[in-house]
Design an enzyme around this catalytic site. Structure first.
Site, PDB file in Angstrom:
ATOM      1  N   LYS A  20       0.838  -1.214   0.000  1.00  0.00           N
ATOM      2  CA  LYS A  20       0.000   0.000   0.000  1.00  0.00           C
ATOM      3  C   LYS A  20       0.866   1.255   0.000  1.00  0.00           C
ATOM      4  CE  LYS A  20      -2.798   0.894   3.649  1.00  0.00           C
ATOM      5  NZ  LYS A  20      -2.572   2.258   4.163  1.00  0.00           N
ATOM      6  N   ARG A  25       2.956   5.976  -3.412  1.00  0.00           N
ATOM      7  CA  ARG A  25       4.108   6.720  -3.948  1.00  0.00           C
ATOM      8  C   ARG A  25       4.278   6.462  -5.439  1.00  0.00           C
ATOM      9  NH1 ARG A  25       4.175   5.741   1.342  1.00  0.00           N
ATOM     10  NH2 ARG A  25       5.495   6.962   2.750  1.00  0.00           N
ATOM     11  N   GLN A 165       4.838   9.442   6.949  1.00  0.00           N
ATOM     12  CA  GLN A 165       3.908  10.295   6.204  1.00  0.00           C
ATOM     13  C   GLN A 165       4.337  11.752   6.297  1.00  0.00           C
ATOM     14  OE1 GLN A 165       0.043   9.310   7.799  1.00  0.00           O
ATOM     15  NE2 GLN A 165      -0.020   7.336   6.763  1.00  0.00           N
ATOM     16  N   ASP A 315       2.242  -0.781  12.074  1.00  0.00           N
ATOM     17  CA  ASP A 315       0.940  -1.267  11.585  1.00  0.00           C
ATOM     18  C   ASP A 315       0.650  -2.715  11.999  1.00  0.00           C
ATOM     19  OD1 ASP A 315       0.446   1.157  10.412  1.00  0.00           O
ATOM     20  OD2 ASP A 315       1.100   0.544   8.404  1.00  0.00           O
ATOM     21  N   LYS A 342      -4.093   6.083  14.656  1.00  0.00           N
ATOM     22  CA  LYS A 342      -4.192   5.398  13.355  1.00  0.00           C
ATOM     23  C   LYS A 342      -5.650   5.431  12.874  1.00  0.00           C
ATOM     24  CE  LYS A 342       0.081   4.571  12.922  1.00  0.00           C
ATOM     25  NZ  LYS A 342       0.821   5.230  11.864  1.00  0.00           N
ATOM     26  N   ARG A 346      -6.129   2.213  17.901  1.00  0.00           N
ATOM     27  CA  ARG A 346      -5.845   0.773  17.836  1.00  0.00           C
ATOM     28  C   ARG A 346      -5.458   0.195  19.184  1.00  0.00           C
ATOM     29  NH1 ARG A 346      -2.777   0.548  11.975  1.00  0.00           N
ATOM     30  NH2 ARG A 346      -4.722   0.468  10.784  1.00  0.00           N
ATOM     31  N   ARG A 390      -7.248  -3.018   9.687  1.00  0.00           N
ATOM     32  CA  ARG A 390      -6.287  -3.943  10.329  1.00  0.00           C
ATOM     33  C   ARG A 390      -6.869  -4.567  11.600  1.00  0.00           C
ATOM     34  NH1 ARG A 390      -2.159  -3.275   6.862  1.00  0.00           N
ATOM     35  NH2 ARG A 390      -1.614  -1.135   6.307  1.00  0.00           N
TER      36      ARG A 390
END
Ligand code: S3P
Length: 432
Positions: A20, A25, A165, A315, A342, A346, A390
């Site tokens: 991903k 990008r 990011q 992640d 996130k 989470r 996720r």
């Protein structure tokens, strides 16, 4: 969706979708290069499609042809004012990277997102961009965000939050800014942007001193166009890896997985827990390291991970927590503050849902403590996901052991892994 106990075991050669981070990008960088780039195996998930549609709305000609995407780049300063607001759905990567990209384009853009994205912090990218002279109309620090694009000034900027990011947004802004910008990263984060830019001929110089990285970006140097092969995503393969590790008799192979050393913390953590994972055929494709993985059922033991590990696998804590719930002994994962911002909180959702499944799980400061149970008797079979892909996939894997978990908002999985249910069921899973 309902995740039931698996009927037998998890087996086979599983074709994992493309990465991903690299896919985002692979749209943005060719769009500001000079010439035509062909992208093979772009991830066709909701998040990535938001980036693709955003660049189309910004005037870039992008065509789909069979399994390829063709991008016609016209240079660093070639984007056009969109004729509507840009909607980015659930995608934090699109929001942060595009904010950096658009801050230096001389027109106004408004970025919007879904409920989850609209609650996530944007000041972390706006504030450092403001040091370069960027202008925004926004009081909440969240989307919607009006970017008043203008010529920026080269600057020296320190990033204290561990975030690829933020770094990538700043690099994209620096590319279209006269002179050499100096970006200092206090924590190691994924380096896909830097890797890709090198192959596109950017003048980007990286110096690592201890754990601090200095990135020097020479702006206003046009990029050449390059074809890209996007490898498979380690973060997506993680659900199959853990499902195989915790279900007796399982054995799987996964080909062409990106094991970039800034992203491979999960493999190291699982090995520490006694996982049988072999990494084969390591090779470099499009400036990224890929390998084939073989994984088999293992008797896992609990482990302690320090805060430093979080940067290499942020992640993967939801699915690592499921592995910990089936290990022998307590696991402690430290320094998980970033997990709170996130796609959902989470940290809290891992705790809440594990407790609902009958596991002793606590949060102390920013640490997660998981004491596995011998037998899981669910208190409440509802898994709250807050539309977080996720969390949904991690608890689908939990369901393969405990059975009958009702995972809310299962469609969030399309954010990163379309066909997850079909693939999981073909490999031996039992999701309805
Ligand atoms: C990403 C960076 C990470 C990660 C996200 C993808 C990227 O976010 O959690 O899923 O592609 O740059 P942060 O930069 O907020 O750590």
């Amino acid at each position: 969706m309902i995740s039931n106990k698996i009927k037998d075991r998890i087996v086979g050669n599983i074709n994992i979708p493309s990465d991903k981070s690299i896919s985002h990008r692979s749209i943005i960088i060719p769009s500001i290069s000079m010439g035509i780039s062909e992208i093979n195996n772009l991830l066709m998930s909701d998040d990535v499609m938001h980036t693709l549609n955003a660049l189309k709305n910004l005037g870039v000609n992008i065509e789909k042809s069979n399994n390829k995407i063709i991008i016609y780049g016209k240079g660093l300063n070639s984007l056009k004012k969109p004729n509507k607001n840009i909607y980015l759905g659930n995608s934090g990567t699109s929001a942060r990277l595009l904010t950096g990209l658009l801050a230096s384009q001389t027109f106004e853009t408004i970025l919007e997102g879904d409920k989850s994205l609209s609650s996530r912090p944007m000041a972390r990218i706006m504030d450092p961009l403001k040091l370069m002279g960027a202008e925004f109309e926004n009081v909440s620090g969240t989307l919607p965000l009006k970017i008043i694009g203008k010529k920026l000034n080269k600057s020296k900027i320190e990033i204290n939050i561990p975030s690829a990011q933020i770094k990538s947004g700043l690099i994209l802004a620096a590319l279209n800014t006269e002179g050499v910008s100096h970006i200092i990263e206090k924590h190691i984060t994924r380096d896909h942007t830097e890797n890709m830019l090198k192959s596109f001929g950017a003048e980007i110089d990286i110096k690592k001193i201890n754990n601090q990285t200095s990135i020097y970006v020479k702006g206003k140097k046009e990029l050449k166009s390059v074809n890209i092969n996007v490898p498979s995503d380690l973060s997506s393969s993680a659900f199959f890896i853990v499902a195989a590790l915790i279900n007796k008799g399982s054995k799987i192979s996964l080909n062409n997985i990106n094991i970039n050393p800034t992203r491979d913390g999960l493999l190291k953590a699982l090995k520490k827990m006694g996982a049988k994972i072999s990494i084969k055929n390591k090779r470099t494709v499009s400036e990224e390291i890929v390998a084939d993985l073989e994984v088999e059922y293992s008797n896992l033991v609990g482990c302690e991970l320090d805060a430093e590990m979080a940067k290499f696998m942020i992640d993967e804590y939801p699915i690592l927590s499921i592995a910990a719930a089936f290990a022998k002994g307590t696991s402690i994962f430290r320094g998980l503050k970033e997990l709170k911002v996130k796609e959902s909180d989470r940290l809290e959702l891992i705790r809440l849902n594990l407790v609902n499944c009958g596991c002793d799980c606590k949060i102390k400061n920013d640490d997660l403590i998981i004491k596995p149970s011998e037998v899981y008797i669910t208190k409440n079979n509802k898994i709250r996901t807050d539309f977080d892909h996720r969390i949904a996939m991690s608890f689908a894997v939990m369901g393969s052991k405990v059975g009958n978990l009702n995972i809310e908002d299962g469609e969030s999985i399309n954010t990163s892994f379309p066909n997850f249910i079909e693939k999981f069921n073909n490999a031996g899973g039992n999701i309805l």
